[in-house]
Design a protein around this motif. Structure first.
Motif, PDB file in Angstrom:
ATOM      1  N   VAL A  68     103.886  46.105 -30.331  1.00 56.40           N
ATOM      2  CA  VAL A  68     103.818  46.536 -29.046  1.00 56.40           C
ATOM      3  C   VAL A  68     102.451  46.850 -28.691  1.00 56.40           C
ATOM      4  CG1 VAL A  68     104.745  48.339 -27.576  1.00 56.40           C
ATOM      5  CG2 VAL A  68     106.316  47.065 -28.840  1.00 56.40           C
ATOM      6  N   GLN A  69     101.742  47.610 -29.548  1.00 55.02           N
ATOM      7  CA  GLN A  69     100.550  48.126 -29.513  1.00 55.02           C
ATOM      8  C   GLN A  69      99.653  46.913 -29.055  1.00 55.02           C
ATOM      9  OE1 GLN A  69      99.946  50.883 -32.466  1.00 55.02           O
ATOM     10  NE2 GLN A  69      99.387  52.369 -30.861  1.00 55.02           N
ATOM     11  N   ALA A  70      99.697  45.811 -30.148  1.00 59.43           N
ATOM     12  CA  ALA A  70      98.638  44.808 -29.933  1.00 59.43           C
ATOM     13  C   ALA A  70      98.996  43.898 -28.762  1.00 59.43           C
ATOM     14  CB  ALA A  70      98.972  43.646 -31.137  1.00 59.43           C
ATOM     15  N   CYS A  71     100.327  44.125 -28.292  1.00 62.03           N
ATOM     16  CA  CYS A  71     100.740  43.246 -26.954  1.00 62.03           C
ATOM     17  C   CYS A  71      99.991  43.871 -25.909  1.00 62.03           C
ATOM     18  CB  CYS A  71     102.277  43.263 -26.777  1.00 62.03           C
ATOM     19  SG  CYS A  71     102.815  42.233 -25.581  1.00 62.03           S
ATOM     20  N   ILE A  72     100.212  45.285 -25.674  1.00 61.61           N
ATOM     21  CA  ILE A  72      99.719  46.080 -24.663  1.00 61.61           C
ATOM     22  C   ILE A  72      98.070  45.871 -24.655  1.00 61.61           C
ATOM     23  CG2 ILE A  72      99.521  48.288 -23.412  1.00 61.61           C
ATOM     24  CD1 ILE A  72     102.143  48.675 -24.676  1.00 61.61           C
ATOM     25  N   GLU A  73      97.481  45.978 -25.634  1.00 66.75           N
ATOM     26  CA  GLU A  73      96.177  46.172 -25.783  1.00 66.75           C
ATOM     27  C   GLU A  73      95.366  44.871 -25.647  1.00 66.75           C
ATOM     28  OE1 GLU A  73      95.554  48.304 -29.259  1.00 66.75           O
ATOM     29  OE2 GLU A  73      96.361  50.329 -28.469  1.00 66.75           O
ATOM     30  N   GLY A 112      92.465  42.733 -16.479  1.00 69.41           N
ATOM     31  CA  GLY A 112      92.373  43.249 -17.777  1.00 69.41           C
ATOM     32  C   GLY A 112      93.166  44.297 -18.340  1.00 69.41           C
ATOM     33  N   LYS A 113      94.361  44.677 -17.458  1.00 69.12           N
ATOM     34  CA  LYS A 113      95.103  45.742 -17.893  1.00 69.12           C
ATOM     35  C   LYS A 113      96.555  45.068 -17.643  1.00 69.12           C
ATOM     36  CE  LYS A 113      95.867  50.363 -16.754  1.00 69.12           C
ATOM     37  NZ  LYS A 113      96.183  51.352 -15.542  1.00 69.12           N
ATOM     38  N   CYS A 114      97.085  45.693 -18.920  1.00 69.34           N
ATOM     39  CA  CYS A 114      98.757  45.063 -19.011  1.00 69.34           C
ATOM     40  C   CYS A 114      99.497  46.193 -18.018  1.00 69.34           C
ATOM     41  CB  CYS A 114      99.085  45.479 -20.523  1.00 69.34           C
ATOM     42  SG  CYS A 114     100.767  44.941 -20.681  1.00 69.34           S
ATOM     43  N   LEU A 115     100.177  45.282 -16.974  1.00 66.43           N
ATOM     44  CA  LEU A 115     101.087  45.825 -16.221  1.00 66.43           C
ATOM     45  C   LEU A 115     102.334  46.139 -16.718  1.00 66.43           C
ATOM     46  CD1 LEU A 115     100.129  44.265 -12.722  1.00 66.43           C
ATOM     47  CD2 LEU A 115      99.188  46.127 -13.692  1.00 66.43           C
ATOM     48  N   ARG A 116     102.957  44.869 -17.168  1.00 66.76           N
ATOM     49  CA  ARG A 116     104.203  44.977 -17.882  1.00 66.76           C
ATOM     50  C   ARG A 116     104.282  44.345 -18.951  1.00 66.76           C
ATOM     51  NH1 ARG A 116     106.610  40.246 -15.304  1.00 66.76           N
ATOM     52  NH2 ARG A 116     108.606  40.581 -15.795  1.00 66.76           N
ATOM     53  N   PHE A 117     105.134  44.394 -19.897  1.00 68.03           N
ATOM     54  CA  PHE A 117     105.555  43.475 -20.752  1.00 68.03           C
ATOM     55  C   PHE A 117     107.005  43.067 -20.817  1.00 68.03           C
ATOM     56  CE2 PHE A 117     106.474  46.317 -24.588  1.00 68.03           C
ATOM     57  CZ  PHE A 117     105.825  47.597 -23.950  1.00 68.03           C
ATOM     58  N   TYR A 118     107.391  42.082 -21.407  1.00 69.79           N
ATOM     59  CA  TYR A 118     108.843  41.637 -21.318  1.00 69.79           C
ATOM     60  C   TYR A 118     109.153  40.960 -22.645  1.00 69.79           C
ATOM     61  CZ  TYR A 118     106.385  37.636 -19.555  1.00 69.79           C
ATOM     62  OH  TYR A 118     105.723  36.464 -19.589  1.00 69.79           O
ATOM     63  N   GLY A 119     110.431  40.539 -22.453  1.00 68.38           N
ATOM     64  CA  GLY A 119     110.752  39.658 -23.876  1.00 68.38           C
ATOM     65  C   GLY A 119     112.128  39.547 -23.769  1.00 68.38           C
ATOM     66  N   SER A 120     112.707  38.793 -24.861  1.00 68.00           N
ATOM     67  CA  SER A 120     113.988  38.606 -25.145  1.00 68.00           C
ATOM     68  C   SER A 120     114.332  39.420 -26.433  1.00 68.00           C
ATOM     69  CB  SER A 120     114.281  37.281 -25.323  1.00 68.00           C
ATOM     70  OG  SER A 120     113.846  36.540 -26.235  1.00 68.00           O
ATOM     71  N   PHE A 121     115.983  39.634 -26.673  1.00 67.86           N
ATOM     72  CA  PHE A 121     116.217  39.994 -27.836  1.00 67.86           C
ATOM     73  C   PHE A 121     117.206  39.447 -28.199  1.00 67.86           C
ATOM     74  CE2 PHE A 121     117.795  44.207 -29.591  1.00 67.86           C
ATOM     75  CZ  PHE A 121     116.417  44.559 -29.948  1.00 67.86           C
ATOM     76  N   GLN A 122     117.445  38.710 -29.664  1.00 66.76           N
ATOM     77  CA  GLN A 122     118.602  38.194 -29.875  1.00 66.76           C
ATOM     78  C   GLN A 122     119.248  38.612 -31.367  1.00 66.76           C
ATOM     79  OE1 GLN A 122     117.595  34.047 -30.821  1.00 66.76           O
ATOM     80  NE2 GLN A 122     119.684  33.379 -30.928  1.00 66.76           N
ATOM     81  N   ASP A 123     120.680  38.726 -30.793  1.00 65.64           N
ATOM     82  CA  ASP A 123     121.452  39.063 -32.141  1.00 65.64           C
ATOM     83  C   ASP A 123     121.358  38.085 -33.223  1.00 65.64           C
ATOM     84  OD1 ASP A 123     122.965  40.096 -33.976  1.00 65.64           O
ATOM     85  OD2 ASP A 123     124.721  40.800 -32.418  1.00 65.64           O
ATOM     86  N   ILE A 124     120.784  38.245 -34.181  1.00 63.87           N
ATOM     87  CA  ILE A 124     120.904  37.230 -35.271  1.00 63.87           C
ATOM     88  C   ILE A 124     121.538  37.829 -36.406  1.00 63.87           C
ATOM     89  CG2 ILE A 124     118.769  35.816 -34.428  1.00 63.87           C
ATOM     90  CD1 ILE A 124     117.085  37.325 -36.666  1.00 63.87           C
ATOM     91  N   ASP A 125     122.225  38.727 -36.337  1.00 64.84           N
ATOM     92  CA  ASP A 125     123.105  39.382 -37.595  1.00 64.84           C
ATOM     93  C   ASP A 125     123.802  38.174 -38.007  1.00 64.84           C
ATOM     94  OD1 ASP A 125     123.051  41.703 -38.756  1.00 64.84           O
ATOM     95  OD2 ASP A 125     125.103  41.784 -38.133  1.00 64.84           O
ATOM     96  N   GLU A 126     124.425  37.797 -37.482  1.00 64.30           N
ATOM     97  CA  GLU A 126     125.641  36.862 -37.949  1.00 64.30           C
ATOM     98  C   GLU A 126     124.630  35.713 -38.719  1.00 64.30           C
ATOM     99  OE1 GLU A 126     128.423  35.289 -35.283  1.00 64.30           O
ATOM    100  OE2 GLU A 126     129.091  37.412 -34.795  1.00 64.30           O
ATOM    101  N   ARG A 127     123.790  35.016 -38.157  1.00 64.50           N
ATOM    102  CA  ARG A 127     123.258  34.057 -38.768  1.00 64.50           C
ATOM    103  C   ARG A 127     122.666  34.597 -40.172  1.00 64.50           C
ATOM    104  NH1 ARG A 127     117.891  32.572 -36.468  1.00 64.50           N
ATOM    105  NH2 ARG A 127     116.894  33.112 -38.401  1.00 64.50           N
TER     106      ARG A 127
END
Lengths: 1396, 146
Positions: free
Chosen positions: A829-834, A866-881
Motif C-alpha cells: 500500500v505504501q509503495a502504491c501510494i508513494e 504527482g499525487k495519489c488521489l485514490r487507489f483501488y483494486g480487487s479482492f479474491q477469495d482463493i481460499d478453496e483453490r
C-alpha cells in the motif's frame, strides 16, 4: 190621232220618223212580206229592225224599240215563252204577235202574257198592219200610265206602312195592296188572299176575336178598328192595327169591306219597354220620387213606400215636406234653387223622417224633370237609405280610434273647430272640450314644432297647400307626444272656407324609431370603428357595403367596393367553400352563424386569416345579412409557431428512446410517448391514462415512486432505479428521473418522468456481480482525499463483515493476518501510494468472524499532479483453490488410496469400461462386462481375449481399431454386434480414446453399453418404414411422409407428392419449415402440432388441379409417446369432380323443382281467381234474372194467365238451378286445391248429423244406419261425401213405394269399405264408368234433378284420402255406392303406440 | 232526400242488385231512409263529406252501410278500409254484400273490421229475406255505440 191622249214620250215617237219597230221573224219570206206591208201602212217612215232569233232580239234590247212584231216560233224559243222573254227584254214596248194559225186560244194566252195585239200572217196588208200597230201603241201607253199610278199608290202605302185591302163579302175574296203583302211578308204572285187564308197568318190567340170582330162589323155602319198580332211565315210576330168600314147595297146588305192595315210593332215595343221601366222603377230598393215644381209628390215607387212607410195612395198629391224633418225644412228650398238653375244634386247625405217618425239617414240624388221643350217641370229624387252605411262609418271611427287616428276640421267662415273624439283623446282634453283655431296650434310644442305647424296652417289657408308633418305636441295633461298631422284646405271662389285633416298618435312608433335610430347609431359606431371589419352580404356572394377596416383587411379600396369588385365567395379559397355552406345553413336555421375561422384572398392574391361571424338582417333590408370580420393573422401566426414548437417537442418526445411521461400534479398519467408505450409494452396509452403512476409500478415500488413524485412536486428532481414488469409482463429495470415542469403561480402543474430501460445494463451488472461472486472477486476503493473506503458486497462477504460495514484505510489493513501477510500488504500500500506501484499478492486475512482465508489482492493507484488521489483494486477469495492445491498435494501423497477410490467408481458404473494396450490387449475390464455379455474375464482370456464380433461387423471393427491407434486422444464412437455367451448377438455402442501417450494411463480406454434393445426397435421401425414405403409407392395417387419430432422428413413415398410439386430429394432430411411454402407451412403447422399431441386429423385441400385428402397420424412408441407423424395424402380429384357434378346436378334439379312448383302455384292461383271471378260474374245476371222474375210475379201476377205463370216459374227455376250449378262447380274445383286436414273422424256421428241436419228425409223413408268404423280423415270433406251419397239415395228412392236406405261399413284388411244403398231407381251397370265424372248423369232432369257434380266431388274427396269409389246398381232395383278408405294411417299408429 | 236522414247507405254498382235490395228493404218498411250510391268513390265522398257531398254534416252517420265488394273506381275493400281506419267513421256498422262466400276478400274484410257479410243468393226469396232482416236488424235493433 183617234185618241186625244195626254202627252207622253211614246206618244211623241209615234209621230216622228224615229219610230222604231223590231220585227222578230226567222222566216225571210214572212219578213219580206211584213216589210212590204209596212211600206204600205201609215208607219212607212218607221225604222224596221229585223231579228231572226231571240238572242238577236236580246242583243237589240238597248234600241229604243216602240213596238215589236213577234213571230212565236223562233229557232231558240217557241210559243208563249217567247212573249215572256221579250217582255223582259223590252218592258216598255208594245208587242204584236204574228201568228200563222187562226188560234184564239193562243191569242188569248198572248194577251195574258202582255201582248197588245196579234195579226194572222196571211191577213197582213198595209191597212191591217196600220190599224193593229196604232191600236197596240195606244193600248200599251194606257197600260203604262195605269201602272205608274199604281206604283205611286204602292209607294205611298209603303212609306206610311199602311196597306189596304178590300173583301168581297159574298165570296170572301180579298184583294191586298202591295204594302199589305209586304206587311204579311207574302209574295203577290204566289199568294191569293181569301178571308180564311188571311186568318191563317193571324196569331192563333187573336184569330178568334179578329174573325168575330170582322163578322160583327157586317151589320154595323161604324168605322171599325182592332189591334191584333200576326205571325209571318218566317215566324216574325207583328202587331197590326186594322181599320175598316163595310159598304152595303141599297137593300142594306153588306157587299164589300174596305180597310187598311198598319204595322204598329215598333210602337208596341216602346210601350212594352215603358212598362218594363216602370216595373224596374217600382221594384227598385231605392226610393224614386218625383214631384212638381210646387213640391207636390207626383210619383212614388215601391222603394219609397218601403223606405218612408207611406203608400202611393197616401202620399200622392202631398207636399214633399212631409218626409223632411222639421229642422231641415230649409234644405228643400236650397235644393229647389239648385235644381231650378238646372243643376243636379249628387249623393247628398241628409236625414229624412218616416211615417212612423223615425229619422233615417239618406243619400239623395236629385235631377230636374224637363218637358219636351226642355222646360223644367218637376224634380226626380232618388233616395237611398244609408243608415247601415252610417253604422259602418261608425265602425270605421272605432277602427280609427284603434289606430289612434282622429279627425279635425276648422270652418273659417263660422270660425269653429271640430275635433273628433280620438283627436281629443290624443290631446288628452276633456270630451266636452271645443278648441278654437289658435288653441289648436298652441298644443304644439313650443319652438320648432309650433313654428312649423303655424307655417303649415298659414300656407294651407293662403295657397291651399296640404301638409303632412310629424311633430310633437304637449297634451292637456302636459305629456309630450309625437303626432302625425295632415291638413288640407277647401277653397271656394279663391278663398279658403275651411280646412280639415287627421291627427294620429305616433308616439310609440316614434319612440321605437328613436330607439332604432339610437341602435343604428351604435351600430354605425362599430361599423366605423377600426377594430372589426363589417360587411353587408347576400347569398349571391356580393358584398354591398363594408367599412374601412374590412377593406384594410382584404386590401381593397372604396373604389373597388363601389364598383362591385368585392365578392365574398370569390374571395374565399376553395377549401373553405364547405365551411361557408355550413355557415349559411346555420344562418338559415338560426339566423346566426357562430364565428368561424377561415381565410380570404386579399386583393394582391395573398391570404389573410380571419374570424367571421354573420347574421341575417330583416327581410326589408337589401342585403341578406351582416358579417363581422376580425383579422386573426397574428394569432394564427402565433398558433402556427406554437404548433411548430409543439411538433418539434413532440418529435423529440416520440423519437426519444426513453419512456417519457407527463403527469399532473396528483401524479396521474397524462401523456406517454410512443417509444415509452413500446418500452412499457402498452398497446393503448388510454388504458393507463389518468391512472396514478405508482399503481403501474407494483406494490414493491409504490413507496419509492410516490416519494419521487412528492419530491418533484416540491420542485426537486428525483431519481430512482427500480425493477418492474411491463404491461405484458416482461421484466425490466428502469432508471427514472422525475422532474417538475411549468411551475406556475399555483405551484407545479405537471411533472415529467424519463424512464430508461436499463435492463441490459442491469443484466450485465448482475452478470458481473454473479461472476464476481462465483469467482469470489470483490472490489474496493480508497479515496485519499475524502479518506473514505468502499468495499463491494463480495469484498464484504470475503471479509465476512456485515453488509452495512464501512471500513477506513487502517481497518482494511488490519484484517490481514498478523505477521507476514500484514507486513507485506502494508508495504504494498505504501509503495502504491508513494510510487504508484501496483500490487498483486496472495495473502492471508482473518475475517471478522475469525476465519483465516487465503485471498488474492490486487491494487493500483490513481495519480493527479504527482499525487495519489485514490487507489483501488480487487479482492479474491482463493481460499478453496489454496485448499485444493493442498488437497492435490495431499492426494499425491495418498495416491494408492485414490486409485482404489477411482476403481470403485469405474466398477460400479453401468457401462463397460475397458483399458487395453496398444494391441488392444485388455489391461482392465470393468466387472459388468460379464454381466452384459455373459463372458467372464477368464473365459475371454481363454478365447484369446477377442470380443467375438458379428461376422458382418468384423471388417468395420478392424478399420476402427486402426483409426484409434492413429488418432491419439480423439474420442471415436463405435457400434458393433458382439456375440453373447449364450450365442445371440448384442449391440454395443460406445467410444474409445487412445491414451497410450499419457503416462498415468498408457492405454486405450473404451467405454460402451448394451444397446441391443434400441437397435431392435430401430430395426422394427426400419421394417415398418419399408412397409409404409411399399404401401405408399404401391397406391397410385397417394403420398406418405414420415416426419420426426423435429419436423424433419425421414420418409417420403408415393407419386402424388411429385405431382404436387415436391420431390423426395427435396423433402428428405429437411424440416417442413424448410421445404413447404410459407403459407402452406403456416396452414399445416396446427395439424402437425395436433398430431404430435396424439390426435389424428384430416384435411382436405385443393390447389386448383388436384384435390387431396391428407391424414395426419401420430406414430407412438411403447410409452405412448409420439415419435413421428405420418402424413398420408390421397388424390381425390376425380372423386371431388364427381361429387361436384352430383352437387351441381342436385342444385339444378332443385331449382327445376322449385320453378315447376312456382309455376304450378301460379297456375293454381290463376285458376282460383278465374273460378272466383267467373262465379261472381255469372251470379250477378242470374240474381237479376231470378229477382226480376220474382218481382214480375209479385207485382203483375194478376196479369198473367196460368201458362204465363208457368213460364215465369221456369225462368226462376232455371236461374236457381244455374246458381246451384255454379256453387257445385266451385266446390268441385276447390277440392282440387284444398289441403286435407286429417283427424280421427267418428263416421257414425257424422252420418247421423247428415241425416238429421243436412238432408231432408221424408217420413216414409226407412233409414238403417249401422255403426260405422271411425276413420282417419278430413271430417268436413268426409261429411260432404256422406251428404252426397245419402242425398242421392234419398233422391233416387223418392219415387219408390217404400223407400229404404242402408248405411254400413265393413273392415277389409287394413281398409274400411263404406256403403250407402237404396231401393230406388238404380242404374244400368253399362254406364257405371260415367257415374263419377263431372256433368255425367244417368237420369234426365225431369226424372231426377241434379247438376252432375255431386259424385264427382265424392270421387275427388275419396281419392284425396287415397281411397276409391265405386257403385253397383240395377235399373229399377236400387243401387249401392261404396267408398273405401285406409283404416289407419302410420301417423295414427304412432300416436296410439305412444299413448300406450 | 235530406242526406241527414239517411239510415242505410247502399253502395252497389250493379243496378239490378241495387233495385232488388231497395225493394227488399222497402218491403220491410225501411227503404225511405236508404241512399243508394253507385260506386265507392262517391260513397267515400258521402261518408267524408267531400266532392259532391261537400259540406254535408258528417256527424250524421248512417246506421248501417251495405257495401258491395266488386265495384269500379274504388272497390269495396278500399271503402271499408277508409271507413274503418277513420276514428270518426269506424263505428258505423258495415255489412259486405258479396256474390260468393268463397270470395277471397272476405278474410281481408274481417281483418279490416267488417261487422257482417251476406252472400247475395241467386234465389230471390233468400235474397229478399236476408236483406230485409239485415235492414231491420241494423236500423231498428242494433244500438250503435254512443
Amino acid at each position: 190621232m183617234v185618241f186625244g191622249c195626254p202627252p207622253s214620250k211614246n206618244r211623241k215617237m209615234t209621230h216622228g220618223n224615229e219610230l222604231k219597230i223590231l220585227l222578230v221573224e226567222d222566216n225571210p219570206g214572212d219578213a219580206l212580206l211584213i216589210k212590204e206591208a209596212l211600206k204600205e201602212s201609215i208607219y212607212r217612215n218607221a225604222t224596221l229592225i229585223l231579228a231572226d232569233c231571240l238572242a238577236e232580239a236580246k242583243r237589240l234590247s238597248q234600241e229604243n224599240v216602240v213596238l215589236l212584231l213577234l213571230d212565236l216560233g223562233l229557232p231558240d224559243s217557241n210559243g208563249l215563252e217567247t212573249i215572256t222573254q221579250m217582255r223582259n227584254y223590252f218592258p216598255e214596248s208594245a208587242i204584236v204577235i204574228l201568228t200563222g194559225l187562226d188560234d184564239d186560244e193562243v191569242a188569248s194566252e198572248a194577251f195574258q202574257q202582255g201582248a197588245q195585239s196579234y195579226i194572222h200572217k196571211n191577213e197582213i196588208n198595209g191597212k191591217v198592219l196600220s190599224r193593229t200597230i196604232r191600236f197596240s201603241l195606244e193600248r200599251h201607253e194606257f197600260i203604262q200610265r195605269l201602272k205608274a199610278t199604281e206604283k205611286r199608290l204602292v209607294d205611298a202605302q209603303a212609306v206610311a206602312k199602311v196597306g189596304s185591302w178590300e173583301t168581297d163579302l159574298s165570296t170572301l175574296k180579298v184583294i191586298w195592296s202591295l204594302e199589305t203583302y209586304r206587311i204579311f211578308e207574302l209574295d203577290p204572285s204566289q199568294f191569293q188572299p181569301m178571308h180564311t187564308t188571311f186568318l191563317d197568318y193571324v196569331h192563333p190567340e187573336d184569330r178568334f176575336f179578329v174573325d168575330e170582330a170582322f163578322k160583327a162589323s157586317f151589320h154595323s155602319n161604324k168605322y171599325h178598328s182592332i189591334i191584333h198580332r200576326l205571325v209571318t211565315k218566317s215566324g216574325n210576330q207583328k202587331w197590326i192595327e186594322e181599320k175598316w168600314s163595310v159598304y152595303k147595297d141599297d137593300n142594306d146588305n153588306p157587299i164589300k169591306a174596305f180597310g187598311t192595315c198598319q204595322d204598329i210593332t215598333e210602337s208596341k215595343k216602346l210601350e212594352e219597354q215603358q212598362a218594363m221601366f216602370a216595373l224596374i222603377v217600382n221594384s227598385s230598393e231605392d226610393a224614386i220620387i218625383s214631384k212638381n215644381l210646387e213640391g207636390i209628390i207626383t210619383s212614388w215607387n215601391h222603394g219609397a213606400e218601403k223606405q218612408f212607410g207611406y203608400s202611393l195612395n197616401e202620399i200622392t198629391g202631398k207636399h214633399i215636406s212631409i218626409i223632411i224633418p222639421a229642422n231641415l225644412q230649409n234644405e228643400e228650398k236650397e235644393i229647389f234653387e239648385r235644381i231650378g238653375s238646372g243643376n243636379s244634386v249628387d249623393q247628398y247625405e241628409t236625414e229624412r223622417i218616416r211615417k212612423d217618425g223615425k229619422i233615417i239617414q239618406v243619400s239623395l240624388t236629385i235631377s230636374p224633370i224637363r218637358d219636351l221643350m226642355g222646360n223644367i217641370i218637376g224634380v226626380s229624387k232618388i233616395s237611398r237609405d244609408i243608415t247601415e252605411k252610417k253604422k259602418l262609418e261608425d265602425l270605421l271611427d272605432k277602427a280609427n280610434r284603434l289606430a289612434k287616428i282622429g279627425n279635425w276640421e276648422a270652418d273659417l267662415i263660422k270660425g269653429t273647430v271640430y275635433w273628433s273624439a280620438v283627436t281629443k283623446e290624443i290631446h288628452e282634453t276633456e270630451t266636452g272640450y271645443v278648441p278654437d283655431l289658435s288653441q289648436g296650434v298652441s298644443f304644439y310644442k313650443e319652438g320648432k314644432n309650433r313654428d312649423r305647424i303655424t307655417r303649415c296652417v298659414q300656407t294651407c289657408i293662403e295657397q291651399g297647400t296640404a301638409w303632412e308633418e310629424e311633430l310633437q305636441i304637449v297634451t292637456a295633461k302636459g305629456n309630450l307626444k309625437w303626432i302625425k298631422t295632415i291638413g288640407n284646405a277647401e277653397f271656394k271662389e279663391g278663398k279658403c272656407i275651411r280646412f280639415y285633416g287627421s291627427f294620429q298618435d305616433i308616439d310609440e312608433r316614434k319612440k321605437a324609431e328613436e330607439e332604432l335610430r339610437q341602435s343604428e347609431l351604435k351600430f354605425r359606431r362599430i361599423f366605423d370603428s377600426k377594430m372589426v371589419g363589417i360587411i353587408f352580404w347576400d347569398e349571391n356572394g356580393d358584398i354591398s357595403e363594408s367599412n374601412d377596416r374590412f377593406l384594410e383587411i382584404v386590401g381593397y379600396t372604396w373604389q373597388d367596393l363601389k364598383e362591385g369588385k368585392l365578392h365574398w365567395n370569390q374571395m374565399t379559397p376553395a377549401e373553405y367553400t364547405e365551411l361557408d355552406q355550413w355557415g349559411l345553413k346555420q344562418i338559415e336555421l338560426t339566423g346566426v352563424c357562430p364565428p368561424i375561422e377561415k381565410e380570404y384572398f386579399r386583393k394582391d392574391g395573398s391570404r389573410v386569416s380571419i374570424l367571421i361571424g354573420a347574421a341575417t338582417l330583416d327581410k326589408d333590408s337589401t342585403a341578406k345579412g351582416v358579417a363581422y370580420i376580425t383579422d386573426i393573422t397574428e394569432r394564427k401566426k402565433a398558433e402556427r409557431k406554437l404548433r411548430e414548437s409543439e411538433e418539434f417537442n413532440r418529435t423529440i418526445l416520440e423519437s426519444s428512446p426513453d419512456c417519457l411521461k407527463v403527469m399532473d400534479n396528483e401524479g396521474r398519467l397524462v401523456f406517454m410517448n410512443k417509444n415509452g408505450c413500446d418500452l412499457m409494452e402498452v398497446d393503448d396509452f388510454n388504458s393507463l391514462k389518468n391512472k396514478y403512476w405508482w399503481n403501474v409500478w407494483g406494490e414493491e415500488n409504490k413507496q419509492i415512486v410516490k416519494a419521487s413524485v412528492k419530491k418533484s412536486l416540491e420542485g426537486e428532481p428525483a431519481h430512482f432505479e427500480a425493477f418492474c414488469a411491463t404491461a405484458k409482463g416482461t421484466a425490466k429495470w428502469w432508471s427514472v428521473i422525475v422532474s417538475p415542469v411549468a411551475k406556475t403561480a399555483d405551484g407545479i402543474e405537471q411533472i415529467v418522468s424519463v424512464s430508461r430501460d436499463i435492463t441490459k445494463t442491469k443484466k450485465l451488472e448482475d452478470l458481473l456481480d454473479k461472476t464476481n461472486r462465483l469467482a469470489k472477486i470483490g472490489n474496493w476503493e480508497a479515496d485519499l482525499i475524502k479518506g473514505t473506503v468502499y468495499w463491494s458486497a463480495v469484498t464484504k462477504e470475503i471479509h465476512e463483515t456485515e453488509t452495512g460495514y464501512v471500513p477506513d484505510l487502517s481497518q482494511g489493513v488490519s484484517f490481514y493476518k498478523e505477521g507476514k501477510s500484514r507486513d507485506r500488504i502494508t508495504h504494498c500500500v505504501q509503495a502504491c501510494i508513494e510510487q504508484g506501484t501496483a500490487w498483486e499478492e496472495e495473502l492471508q486475512i482473518v475475517t471478522a468472524k475469525g476465519n483465516i482465508k487465503w485471498i488474492k489482492t490486487i491494487g493500483n493507484a490513481e495519480f493527479k499532479e504527482g499525487k495519489c488521489l485514490r487507489f483501488y483494486g480487487s479482492f479474491q477469495d482463493i481460499d478453496e483453490r489454496k485448499e485444493a492445491e493442498e488437497e492435490i498435494f495431499k492426494l499425491n501423497a495418498e495416491l494408492s488410496k485414490s486409485e482404489k477410490r477411482f476403481k470403485g467408481l469405474v466398477e460400479n458404473s453401468n457401462d463397460i469400461i475397458r483399458l487395453s494396450d496398444e494391441n488392444f490387449k485388455p489391461i482392465y475390464r470393468s466387472p459388468n462386462l460379464e454381466r452384459i455379455t455373459g463372458w467372464s474375464n477368464e473365459e475371454l482370456e481363454k478365447q484369446g481375449d477377442v470380443m467375438p464380433a458379428h461376422p458382418e461387423d468384423r471388417e468395420r471393427m478392424a478399420a476402427f481399431l486402426k483409426e484409434i491407434k492413429s488418432n491419439p486422444e480423439k474420442i471415436i464412437p463405435f457400434h458393433y454386434r458382439f456375440k453373447h455367451k449364450e450365442g445371440h448377438y448384442i449391440w454395443a455402442e460406445g467410444s474409445s480414446v487412445n491414451m497410450l501417450h499419457d503416462e498415468s494411463i498408457k492405454g486405450i480406454i473404451s467405454t460402451f453399453r448394451d444397446v441391443t434393445k434400441q437397435k431392435q426397435a430401430e430395426e422394427k421401425l426400419r421394417q415398418s418404414e419399408i412397409l409404409y414405403r411399399t404401401i405408399a409407392s404401391s397406391i397410385p395417387g397417394s403420398g406418405i411422409c414420415l416426419i420426426d419430432e423435429s419436423y424433419r422428413y425421414f420418409l417420403v413415398e408415393g407419386d402424388l407428392l411429385e405431382k404436387l410439386g415436391y420431390s423426395r430429394e427435396n423433402l428428405l432430411g429437411n424440416t417442413i419449415k424448410d421445404v413447404l411454402p410459407p403459407e402452406v407451412y403456416a396452414d399445416l403447422l396446427p395439424d402437425f402440432e395436433r398430431a404430435y399431441r396424439g390426435e389424428i386429423c384430416n384435411r382436405e385441400s385443393d390447389n386448383g388441379i388436384y384435390s387431396t385428402i391428407s391424414r395426419f397420424v401420430p406414430l407412438k412408441d411403447e410409452h405412448n409417446k409420439v415419435y413421428a407423424v405420418m402424413v398420408v395424402v390421397l388424390d381425390v380429384t376425380e372423386l371431388k369432380k364427381a361429387e361436384r357434378t352430383i352437387a351441381e346436378l342436385n342444385v339444378g334439379l332443385e331449382e327445376k323443382i322449385k320453378k315447376r312448383t312456382e309455376q304450378l302455384d301460379n297456375v293454381n292461383k290463376e285458376l282460383e281467381s278465374f273460378t272466383y271471378s267467373v262465379s261472381h260474374d255469372l251470379r250477378a245476371p242470374l240474381r237479376a234474372i231470378n229477382g226480376y222474375a220474382r218481382m214480375l210475379e209479385e207485382d203483375y201476377t194478376s196479369l198473367f194467365d196460368d201458362n204465363g205463370k208457368r213460364l215465369l216459374n221456369i225462368v226462376q227455376h232455371n236461374a236457381a238451378k244455374m246458381g246451384q250449378l255454379i256453387d257445385d262447380l266451385l266446390a268441385f274445383s276447390r277440392l282440387g286445391r284444398k289441403e286435407i286436414q286429417k283427424s280421427q273422424v267418428d263416421m257414425t256421428a257424422l252420418a247421423e248429423e247428415v241425416l238429421k241436419e243436412v238432408i231432408f228425409v221424408r217420413a216414409d223413408t226407412e233409414v238403417k244406419l249401422y255403426p260405422l268404423h271411425s276413420i282417419w280423415g278430413d271430417s268436413i270433406l268426409l261429411k260432404q261425401v256422406l251428404v252426397n251419397y245419402i242425398s242421392n239415395a234419398v233422391k233416387y228412392s223418392s219415387k219408390t213405394e217404400k223407400p229404404f236406405i242402408e248405411i254400413n261399413s265393413t273392415l277389409s284388411g287394413n281398409k274400411v269399405i263404406y256403403s250407402v244403398s237404396d231401393n230406388g231407381s238404380g242404374f244400368d251397370m253399362a254406364y257405371v264408368d260415367k257415374l263419377f265424372r263431372v256433368f255425367q248423369r244417368l237420369h234426365s232432369n225431369e226424372e231426377f234433378e241434379g247438376t252432375g257434380v255431386g259424385l264427382a266431388i265424392v270421387d275427388r274427396i275419396v281419392k284425396k284420402h287415397e281411397g276409391e269409389v265405386w257403385a253397383e246398381g240395377k235399373v229399377g232395383k236400387g243401387a249401392t255406392f261404396y267408398f273405401i278408405l285406409p283404416a289407419k294411417s302410420e301417423v295414427t299408429e304412432n300416436i296410439q303406440t305412444s299413448n300406450l | 232526400m235530406n242526406t241527414n236522414e239517411i239510415e242505410i247507405l247502399l253502395i252497389e254498382d250493379n243496378m239490378n242488385d241495387a233495385e232488388m235490395t231497395m225493394r227488399s228493404l222497402k218491403k220491410s218498411n225501411v227503404s225511405n231512409k236508404v241512399l243508394h250510391l253507385k260506386d265507392g268513390e262517391i260513397a267515400l265522398e258521402y261518408i267524408f263529406g267531400t266532392g259532391q257531398f261537400e259540406g254535408r254534416n258528417i256527424n250524421h252517420k248512417p246506421k248501417v252501410i251495405l257495401l258491395d265488394l266488386k265495384m269500379p273506381k274504388v272497390d269495396g275493400l278500399e271503402v271499408l278500409k277508409k271507413i274503418k281506419s277513420d276514428e270518426n267513421t269506424k263505428a258505423i256498422p258495415v255489412v259486405i254484400l258479396t256474390s260468393s262466400k268463397e270470395d277471397p276478400d272476405i278474410k281481408t274484410c274481417y281483418s279490416l273490421g267488417v261487422n257482417s257479410y251476406i252472400v247475395k243468393p241467386v234465389d230471390f226469396d233468400g235474397f229478399h229475406k236476408v236483406v230485409a232482416e239485415l235492414g231491420l236488424y241494423w236500423v231498428l235493433t242494433n244500438q250503435p255505440p254512443v
